[in-house]
Design a protein around this motif. Structure first.
Motif, PDB file in Angstrom:
ATOM      1  N   GLU A 199       0.945  -1.084  -0.210  1.00 50.27           N
ATOM      2  CA  GLU A 199       0.053   0.147   0.127  1.00 50.27           C
ATOM      3  C   GLU A 199       0.906   1.092  -0.029  1.00 50.27           C
ATOM      4  OE1 GLU A 199      -2.543  -0.114   3.427  1.00 50.27           O
ATOM      5  OE2 GLU A 199      -3.830  -2.125   2.413  1.00 50.27           O
ATOM      6  N   GLN A 200       2.056   1.142   0.501  1.00 49.95           N
ATOM      7  CA  GLN A 200       2.937   2.296   0.571  1.00 49.95           C
ATOM      8  C   GLN A 200       3.799   2.953  -0.784  1.00 49.95           C
ATOM      9  OE1 GLN A 200       3.133  -0.383   2.567  1.00 49.95           O
ATOM     10  NE2 GLN A 200       3.299   0.017   4.570  1.00 49.95           N
ATOM     11  N   ILE A 201       3.599   2.014  -1.776  1.00 50.05           N
ATOM     12  CA  ILE A 201       4.056   2.537  -2.961  1.00 50.05           C
ATOM     13  C   ILE A 201       3.001   2.630  -4.134  1.00 50.05           C
ATOM     14  CG2 ILE A 201       6.416   1.589  -2.545  1.00 50.05           C
ATOM     15  CD1 ILE A 201       5.676  -0.748  -4.297  1.00 50.05           C
ATOM     16  N   THR A 202       2.997   3.251  -5.305  1.00 48.02           N
ATOM     17  CA  THR A 202       2.398   3.371  -6.368  1.00 48.02           C
ATOM     18  C   THR A 202       3.353   2.609  -7.602  1.00 48.02           C
ATOM     19  OG1 THR A 202       1.299   5.170  -5.642  1.00 48.02           O
ATOM     20  CG2 THR A 202       1.151   4.638  -8.011  1.00 48.02           C
ATOM     21  N   LEU A 203       2.787   1.837  -8.157  1.00 51.05           N
ATOM     22  CA  LEU A 203       3.736   0.995  -9.176  1.00 51.05           C
ATOM     23  C   LEU A 203       3.599   1.944 -10.666  1.00 51.05           C
ATOM     24  CD1 LEU A 203       2.604  -2.442  -8.531  1.00 51.05           C
ATOM     25  CD2 LEU A 203       4.656  -1.478  -8.010  1.00 51.05           C
ATOM     26  N   ALA A 204       4.593   1.757 -11.207  1.00 54.21           N
ATOM     27  CA  ALA A 204       4.668   2.094 -12.713  1.00 54.21           C
ATOM     28  C   ALA A 204       3.421   1.910 -13.612  1.00 54.21           C
ATOM     29  CB  ALA A 204       5.975   1.643 -13.641  1.00 54.21           C
ATOM     30  N   PRO A 205       2.934   2.794 -14.351  1.00 51.38           N
ATOM     31  CA  PRO A 205       1.808   2.427 -15.252  1.00 51.38           C
ATOM     32  C   PRO A 205       2.068   1.352 -16.137  1.00 51.38           C
ATOM     33  CG  PRO A 205       2.256   4.863 -15.345  1.00 51.38           C
ATOM     34  CD  PRO A 205       3.338   4.116 -14.557  1.00 51.38           C
ATOM     35  N   MET A 206       1.013   0.283 -16.209  1.00 48.67           N
ATOM     36  CA  MET A 206       1.324  -1.032 -16.814  1.00 48.67           C
ATOM     37  C   MET A 206       0.633  -0.531 -18.298  1.00 48.67           C
ATOM     38  SD  MET A 206       2.839  -2.673 -15.022  1.00 48.67           S
ATOM     39  CE  MET A 206       3.039  -4.268 -15.632  1.00 48.67           C
ATOM     40  N   ASP A 207       0.867  -1.727 -19.265  1.00 46.56           N
ATOM     41  CA  ASP A 207       0.169  -1.244 -20.623  1.00 46.56           C
ATOM     42  C   ASP A 207      -1.281  -1.225 -20.502  1.00 46.56           C
ATOM     43  OD1 ASP A 207       2.499  -1.390 -21.847  1.00 46.56           O
ATOM     44  OD2 ASP A 207       2.607  -3.657 -22.336  1.00 46.56           O
ATOM     45  N   GLY A 208      -1.884  -0.398 -21.508  1.00 51.08           N
ATOM     46  CA  GLY A 208      -3.447  -0.170 -21.487  1.00 51.08           C
ATOM     47  C   GLY A 208      -3.713  -1.047 -22.930  1.00 51.08           C
ATOM     48  N   LYS A 209      -4.992  -0.963 -23.045  1.00 53.99           N
ATOM     49  CA  LYS A 209      -5.189  -1.731 -24.339  1.00 53.99           C
ATOM     50  C   LYS A 209      -4.871  -1.134 -25.583  1.00 53.99           C
ATOM     51  CE  LYS A 209      -9.768   0.608 -24.861  1.00 53.99           C
ATOM     52  NZ  LYS A 209     -11.061   0.721 -24.926  1.00 53.99           N
ATOM     53  N   ASP A 210      -4.682   0.205 -25.776  1.00 57.75           N
ATOM     54  CA  ASP A 210      -4.069   0.732 -27.091  1.00 57.75           C
ATOM     55  C   ASP A 210      -2.624   0.837 -26.985  1.00 57.75           C
ATOM     56  OD1 ASP A 210      -6.744   0.937 -27.909  1.00 57.75           O
ATOM     57  OD2 ASP A 210      -7.040   2.831 -26.828  1.00 57.75           O
ATOM     58  N   SER A 211      -1.719   0.584 -26.079  1.00 55.41           N
ATOM     59  CA  SER A 211      -0.219   0.821 -25.887  1.00 55.41           C
ATOM     60  C   SER A 211       0.427  -0.073 -25.341  1.00 55.41           C
ATOM     61  CB  SER A 211      -0.182   2.358 -25.069  1.00 55.41           C
ATOM     62  OG  SER A 211      -0.427   2.096 -23.900  1.00 55.41           O
ATOM     63  N   ARG A 212       1.614  -0.338 -25.925  1.00 53.66           N
ATOM     64  CA  ARG A 212       2.807  -1.327 -25.553  1.00 53.66           C
ATOM     65  C   ARG A 212       3.798  -0.533 -25.321  1.00 53.66           C
ATOM     66  NH1 ARG A 212       4.044  -6.029 -28.988  1.00 53.66           N
ATOM     67  NH2 ARG A 212       4.143  -7.251 -26.900  1.00 53.66           N
TER      68      ARG A 212
END
Length: 302
Positions: A199-212
């Motif tokens: 809970e203490q961290i926010t992870l990097a954004p992961m792939d969305g449906k339109d981007s890799r």
């Protein structure tokens, strides 16, 4: 930038990048004008472009930060045909948006082959991509002393040629780029599975449906960045900060353009809380698990 003639014109870009992004505008005689980033993907926020776009705006320079594609389609919708789009793809070799490779989405794309990138040339180097023949022809001249023939020069050019040995090195690396990028995606997914409940961290954004993404870096956000970094250091785990000083807060930019702290709050917040953890294709699953366990232990997890 010079080929697109930004001299004495505003160029909109992100304050959250390596300083070379903004400095390229200055060297071309343009005026860097910043737009804050999105807290979701850390790239320039298209919603902020409208307030800055005016008759003096010549181009927009979005960065595909850490290998995640910026929202070029939304940027184009905002600026229309009033400004050229130059992609800073220095960290995004092979990344895709809507099935298209970055570097083919704007009017031109700029790649870096610095040794830390997803592919390199065994030293410094770079590449520009464009489907504009005039821009391509101009850039060919600028990189080769402004040459139109062996001893005839019709513009003030530079000596920025990539030598043959470095180019050969890069051609071999390019053959492995897709497999290396896929391994980076596997590592990112493994980090997500291991760290998603911290809970203490926010992870990097992961792939969305339109981007890799190609996960040039894998970042986390936390309030106690320095303490976590010291904990990782003590365990022999490399880490880094990208980027502790936003471009608009760099001494030379403050001296020259006078932007004040607080003007781009999201970029400044990211600069204070972001930490990069190990990410490279040779990283093993066991090493990913070790890094993850160390982070979990720092926060008192099991």
């Amino acid at each position: 930038m010079i080929a697109l003639d930004v001299k004495k014109k505003n160029v909109l870009t992100t304050p959250f990048s390596f300083v070379a992004t903004g400095t390229s505008i200055v060297h071309a005689g343009g005026i860097p004008d910043f737009v804050d980033v999105s807290a979701i993907d850390y790239n320039i926020d298209p919603r902020g472009l409208g307030a800055n776009l005016d008759n003096g705006t010549k181009a927009v320079l979005p960065v595909h930060l850490f290998g995640r594609p910026a929202k070029i389609d939304e940027i184009r919708d905002r600026v229309g045909n009033d400004a050229r789009i130059i992609e800073d793809a220095a960290q995004a070799h092979g990344a895709e948006l809507h099935g298209r490779k970055v570097g083919s989405l704007g009017d031109a794309g700029c790649f870096s082959f610095y040794p830390t990138k997803n592919m390199t040339v065994g030293g410094d180097g770079g590449m520009v991509t464009t489907n504009d023949k005039r821009v391509a022809d101009d850039i060919r001249k600028f990189r080769d002393c402004g040459r139109v023939s062996r001893y005839e020069h019709d513009v003030f050019g530079f000596t920025s040629r990539l030598n043959t040995a470095n180019a050969a090195f890069g051609r071999v690396q390019l053959k492995h780029l897709d497999e290396w990028n896929e391994r980076r995606r596997e590592i990112a997914r493994r980090y997500l599975s291991k760290l998603n409940d911290v809970e203490q961290i926010t992870l990097a954004p992961m792939d969305g449906k339109d981007s890799r993404s190609v996960y040039h870096l894998f970042t986390i956000l936390c309030q106690d960045r320095n303490d976590l970094a010291k904990h990782l250091d003590a365990e022999g785990i490399d880490n880094a900060i990208h980027y502790p000083i936003p471009i608009h807060m760099q001494p030379i930019y403050r001296e020259t353009y006078g932007p004040k702290q607080g003007k781009y709050p999201i970029a400044e917040d990211l600069a204070n809380r972001m930490l990069s953890i190990p990410m490279f294709p040779g990283l093993t699953d066991e090493q990913v698990d070790t890094v993850s366990s160390c982070i979990i232990d720092h926060y008192g997890g099991n």
